[in-house]
Every structure is written in structure tokens, then in C-alpha cells.
Design a protein around this motif. Structure first.
Motif, PDB file in Angstrom:
ATOM      1  N   GLY A  52       0.799  -1.214   0.000  1.00 33.71           N
ATOM      2  CA  GLY A  52       0.000   0.000   0.000  1.00 33.71           C
ATOM      3  C   GLY A  52       0.830   1.261   0.000  1.00 33.71           C
ATOM      4  N   HIS A  53       2.134   1.128  -0.117  1.00 28.70           N
ATOM      5  CA  HIS A  53       3.010   2.305  -0.104  1.00 28.70           C
ATOM      6  C   HIS A  53       2.751   3.165  -1.332  1.00 28.70           C
ATOM      7  N   MET A  54       2.605   4.457  -1.119  1.00 27.77           N
ATOM      8  CA  MET A  54       2.378   5.396  -2.214  1.00 27.77           C
ATOM      9  C   MET A  54       3.718   5.861  -2.768  1.00 27.77           C
ATOM     10  N   TYR A  55       3.983   5.557  -4.013  1.00 28.53           N
ATOM     11  CA  TYR A  55       5.216   5.989  -4.639  1.00 28.53           C
ATOM     12  C   TYR A  55       5.003   7.336  -5.308  1.00 28.53           C
ATOM     13  N   LYS A  56       6.025   8.153  -5.286  1.00 29.35           N
ATOM     14  CA  LYS A  56       5.944   9.471  -5.904  1.00 29.35           C
ATOM     15  C   LYS A  56       5.884   9.310  -7.412  1.00 29.35           C
ATOM     16  N   LYS A  57       5.161  10.213  -8.046  1.00 33.58           N
ATOM     17  CA  LYS A  57       4.992  10.190  -9.495  1.00 33.58           C
ATOM     18  C   LYS A  57       5.834  11.305 -10.112  1.00 33.58           C
ATOM     19  N   SER A  58       5.964  11.259 -11.418  1.00 36.85           N
ATOM     20  CA  SER A  58       6.673  12.330 -12.117  1.00 36.85           C
ATOM     21  C   SER A  58       5.656  13.347 -12.623  1.00 36.85           C
ATOM     22  N   THR A  59       6.164  14.483 -13.056  1.00 32.78           N
ATOM     23  CA  THR A  59       5.300  15.553 -13.566  1.00 32.78           C
ATOM     24  C   THR A  59       4.526  15.086 -14.797  1.00 32.78           C
ATOM     25  N   ALA A  60       5.043  14.106 -15.515  1.00 31.27           N
ATOM     26  CA  ALA A  60       4.378  13.599 -16.716  1.00 31.27           C
ATOM     27  C   ALA A  60       2.982  13.056 -16.404  1.00 31.27           C
ATOM     28  N   CYS A  61       2.768  12.584 -15.189  1.00 27.15           N
ATOM     29  CA  CYS A  61       1.444  12.071 -14.802  1.00 27.15           C
ATOM     30  C   CYS A  61       0.385  13.161 -14.828  1.00 27.15           C
ATOM     31  N   LEU A  62       0.811  14.399 -14.658  1.00 24.78           N
ATOM     32  CA  LEU A  62      -0.140  15.516 -14.655  1.00 24.78           C
ATOM     33  C   LEU A  62      -0.645  15.843 -16.053  1.00 24.78           C
ATOM     34  N   MET A  63       0.041  15.353 -17.071  1.00 24.23           N
ATOM     35  CA  MET A  63      -0.344  15.653 -18.455  1.00 24.23           C
ATOM     36  C   MET A  63      -1.740  15.107 -18.789  1.00 24.23           C
ATOM     37  N   ASN A  64      -2.203  14.133 -18.028  1.00 20.50           N
ATOM     38  CA  ASN A  64      -3.514  13.535 -18.300  1.00 20.50           C
ATOM     39  C   ASN A  64      -4.665  14.322 -17.688  1.00 20.50           C
ATOM     40  N   ILE A  65      -4.362  15.278 -16.838  1.00 21.31           N
ATOM     41  CA  ILE A  65      -5.424  16.056 -16.189  1.00 21.31           C
ATOM     42  C   ILE A  65      -5.876  17.166 -17.121  1.00 21.31           C
ATOM     43  N   ARG A  66      -7.164  17.187 -17.385  1.00 19.26           N
ATOM     44  CA  ARG A  66      -7.749  18.180 -18.286  1.00 19.26           C
ATOM     45  C   ARG A  66      -8.939  18.846 -17.618  1.00 19.26           C
ATOM     46  N   GLN A  67      -9.206  20.064 -18.016  1.00 20.29           N
ATOM     47  CA  GLN A  67     -10.436  20.736 -17.571  1.00 20.29           C
ATOM     48  C   GLN A  67     -11.528  20.317 -18.535  1.00 20.29           C
ATOM     49  N   TRP A  68     -12.468  19.553 -18.046  1.00 17.88           N
ATOM     50  CA  TRP A  68     -13.547  19.074 -18.891  1.00 17.88           C
ATOM     51  C   TRP A  68     -14.484  20.212 -19.240  1.00 17.88           C
ATOM     52  N   GLU A  69     -15.161  20.061 -20.370  1.00 18.66           N
ATOM     53  CA  GLU A  69     -16.057  21.105 -20.874  1.00 18.66           C
ATOM     54  C   GLU A  69     -17.158  21.462 -19.870  1.00 18.66           C
ATOM     55  N   ASP A  70     -17.658  20.473 -19.146  1.00 17.78           N
ATOM     56  CA  ASP A  70     -18.770  20.727 -18.236  1.00 17.78           C
ATOM     57  C   ASP A  70     -18.323  21.030 -16.803  1.00 17.78           C
ATOM     58  N   LYS A  71     -17.022  21.168 -16.582  1.00 15.96           N
ATOM     59  CA  LYS A  71     -16.500  21.412 -15.234  1.00 15.96           C
ATOM     60  C   LYS A  71     -15.946  22.822 -15.098  1.00 15.96           C
ATOM     61  N   THR A  72     -15.981  23.312 -13.890  1.00 15.35           N
ATOM     62  CA  THR A  72     -15.518  24.672 -13.616  1.00 15.35           C
ATOM     63  C   THR A  72     -13.994  24.720 -13.478  1.00 15.35           C
TER      64      THR A  72
END
Length: 139
Positions: A52-72
Motif C-alpha cells: 500500500g506504499h504510495m510511490y511518488k509520481k513524475s510531472t508527466a502524470c499531470l499531463m492527463n489532467i484536463r479541464q472538462w467542458e462541463d466542469k468549472t
């Protein structure tokens, strides 16, 4: 407790008082009198929860986060900030680029391109001002 020379029996009895949620359930399911020393308890605990250990991610993982059309913008910022907490050694300039890349087209994105922010603090400050204006117009 080790530094104070506390006996194993007391450490084993004090240990469950620090547990919550799944760890407390795991402890309660241990067979009574199955553990003889605190070292054994520690080893069993670590071997059970090491996955269950949480490993740190790289900045590249943030590339998948998008502001959806219906979200603020507010919800996008909340998701983005939550994910940045799991990033190891995030570079400020890179975060600005990734954040901007995930924004949907609109007035706020245009304003960021127009006056290029250098830090995430600057981006979030401007986003707050933008969201306050949006809220005022909606009211």
C-alpha cells in the motif's frame, strides 16, 4: 519507546492505539498470542502493508489532467492540486506549463498566454481573481 527502554509487552499493547481504519482491522484479526515480540509485530505489519506504499509520481502524470467542458475552473484546480501532492520534486515552471496545457480554451487560458505567468502561485492568484469575477457575474 526503544530509547526509553520500554519492554516489548508494553510496546505491543501500545501499538494498536495508533492504528486507524484498515490497519486497526488487520490488527484485530491477528490470532491472539501469535506474536511474541515487538520485532515480530513490526515485521508482520510491514509485510502486510508494504504493497500500500504510495510511490511518488513524475510531472508527466499531470499531463492527463484536463479541464472538462462541463466542469468549472475551480474543480480543475482542485484536481490538479490534489495530483501535484503526489509528484516528486515538481519544477514550478513545468507545473505552469502542464496546468496551462490542461485548461480548456477560453478567456482565462487566453489571459495566461497573453501575460505569461512564471510561477504556480501567480497562476493560482490570477485564477482566483478570474473565478471571483465569474462568481460575481453569476450572482
Amino acid at each position: 519507546m526503544h530509547l526509553q527502554g520500554v519492554p516489548d509487552e508494553i510496546m505491543c499493547r501500545a501499538f494498536p492505539t495508533t492504528l486507524k481504519g484498515p490497519t486497526r482491522i488487520w490488527f484485530s484479526r491477528l490470532t491472539p498470542n501469535s506474536i511474541g515480540t515487538f520485532k515480530e509485530l513490526s515485521a508482520q505489519f510491514a509485510s502486510h502493508f508494504i504493497g500500500g506504499h504510495m510511490y511518488k509520481k513524475s510531472t508527466a502524470c499531470l499531463m492527463n489532467i484536463r479541464q472538462w467542458e462541463d466542469k468549472t475552473l475551480r474543480s480543475y484546480i482542485a484536481r490538479f492540486n490534489k495530483e501535484t501532492l503526489s509528484i516528486d520534486e515538481a519544477d514550478g515552471k513545468r507545473l505552469v506549463e502542464v496546468f496551462t496545457n490542461g485548461l480548456r480554451k477560453g478567456k482565462f487560458l487566453f489571459s495566461l498566454y497573453k501575460n505569461d505567468p512564471k510561477t504556480m502561485s501567480e497562476v493560482l492568484y490570477r485564477a482566483t481573481k478570474y473565478m471571483n469575477v465569474e462568481d460575481a457575474l453569476l450572482a
